[in-house]
Write an enzyme that holds these catalytic residues in place. Structure first.
Site, PDB file in Angstrom:
ATOM      1  N   HIS A 152       0.821  -1.212   0.000  1.00 21.10           N
ATOM      2  CA  HIS A 152       0.000   0.000   0.000  1.00 21.10           C
ATOM      3  C   HIS A 152       0.859   1.269   0.000  1.00 21.10           C
ATOM      4  O   HIS A 152       0.359   2.344  -0.291  1.00 21.10           O
ATOM      5  CB  HIS A 152      -0.907  -0.021   1.225  1.00 21.10           C
ATOM      6  CG  HIS A 152      -2.291   0.496   1.008  1.00 21.10           C
ATOM      7  ND1 HIS A 152      -2.943   0.483  -0.205  1.00 21.10           N
ATOM      8  CD2 HIS A 152      -3.175   1.026   1.889  1.00 21.10           C
ATOM      9  CE1 HIS A 152      -4.156   0.988  -0.062  1.00 21.10           C
ATOM     10  NE2 HIS A 152      -4.318   1.328   1.196  1.00 21.10           N
TER      11      HIS A 152
ATOM     12  N   ASN B 180      -6.917   6.874   3.777  1.00 19.76           N
ATOM     13  CA  ASN B 180      -8.278   7.318   3.472  1.00 19.76           C
ATOM     14  C   ASN B 180      -8.539   8.768   3.865  1.00 19.76           C
ATOM     15  O   ASN B 180      -9.651   9.257   3.698  1.00 19.76           O
ATOM     16  CB  ASN B 180      -9.313   6.384   4.118  1.00 19.76           C
ATOM     17  CG  ASN B 180      -9.211   6.345   5.618  1.00 19.76           C
ATOM     18  OD1 ASN B 180      -8.281   6.886   6.205  1.00 19.76           O
ATOM     19  ND2 ASN B 180     -10.158   5.681   6.248  1.00 19.76           N
TER      20      ASN B 180
ATOM     21  N   ASP C 168      -0.740   2.403  -5.294  1.00 15.07           N
ATOM     22  CA  ASP C 168      -0.751   0.964  -5.541  1.00 15.07           C
ATOM     23  C   ASP C 168      -2.049   0.531  -6.212  1.00 15.07           C
ATOM     24  O   ASP C 168      -3.094   1.143  -5.996  1.00 15.07           O
ATOM     25  CB  ASP C 168      -0.606   0.206  -4.222  1.00 15.07           C
ATOM     26  CG  ASP C 168      -1.763   0.494  -3.268  1.00 15.07           C
ATOM     27  OD1 ASP C 168      -1.905   1.658  -2.834  1.00 15.07           O
ATOM     28  OD2 ASP C 168      -2.532  -0.431  -2.963  1.00 15.07           O
TER      29      ASP C 168
ATOM     30  N   ASN D 244      -9.254   3.791  -1.570  1.00  7.64           N
ATOM     31  CA  ASN D 244      -9.695   4.786  -0.589  1.00  7.64           C
ATOM     32  C   ASN D 244      -8.853   6.059  -0.576  1.00  7.64           C
ATOM     33  O   ASN D 244      -9.375   7.141  -0.342  1.00  7.64           O
ATOM     34  CB  ASN D 244      -9.732   4.174   0.811  1.00  7.64           C
ATOM     35  CG  ASN D 244     -10.827   3.153   0.953  1.00  7.64           C
ATOM     36  OD1 ASN D 244     -11.832   3.198   0.247  1.00  7.64           O
ATOM     37  ND2 ASN D 244     -10.640   2.214   1.854  1.00  7.64           N
TER      38      ASN D 244
END
Length: 185
Positions: free
Chosen positions: A19, A67, A92, A113
């Protein structure tokens, strides 16, 4: 001013996870230029200026969780008078095979997100992005666990990071069409 916004999560726990490939790409670029990140509390992020392809580019890393990345982007755009189309989001994508790169001019968040947060605060989907393939999770894997896990030893992460840097060089020197033609394979 152009902005290259690497997405990731702050903290050592997430540093080498799938991520965080957006952070890894801009970190490598900053290191290549020998510049140190500057924390700006008012932006909830870290920034550093470089010159890519003859353009001034502000590399940025939100220091809120993925997020909530939009907060940093909103503050950046206001402070530096940057338009949404001048923000390149780097992140990613587990729907792309490992190592694949994909530039897009805009579009939906595709379920990411971090990108969703950015698009929401900028109030447009016309935000260019560079998606970095981190590999498709195994059928029995939880997607959240997969992206928050470190890369496997077999993944050629350094090559992906360097290709991400090369893609940014082309993007800023020649524009998104040239970058798409060269890297969207």
């Amino acid at each position: 001013m152009q902005v290259a916004l690497g997405l990731g999560n702050p903290g050592a726990r997430y540093a080498s996870t799938r991520h965080n490939i957006g952070f890894m790409v801009v970190d490598h670029l900053a290191a290549r230029f020998g510049v140190d990140w500057q924390h700006q509390a008012d932006l909830q992020g870290q920034v550093v200026q470089v010159v890519l392809g003859g353009r001034e580019v502000l590399l940025a890393k939100p220091q809120a969780y993925m997020n909530r990345s939009g907060r940093t982007v909103a503050a950046l755009c206001a402070q530096w008078e940057v338009l949404p189309e001048d923000v390149l989001v780097i992140f990613d994508d587990f729907l792309l095979d490992f190592g694949r790169l994909r530039f897009r001019r805009g579009g939906s968040d595709g379920g990411h997100n971090g990108l969703a947060s950015v698009l929401e605060v900028l109030n447009t989907e016309a935000v260019p992005r560079l998606r970095l393939g981190v590999g498709i999770p195994p059928a029995d894997a939880d997607v959240v666990d997969y992206v928050l896990d470190p890369f496997s030893p077999a993944d050629e992460v350094q090559d992906l990071i360097e290709r991400g840097n090369a893609a940014l060089e082309v993007y800023y020197a020649e524009g998104i069409e040239a970058a798409m033609n060269k890297f969207n394979g």
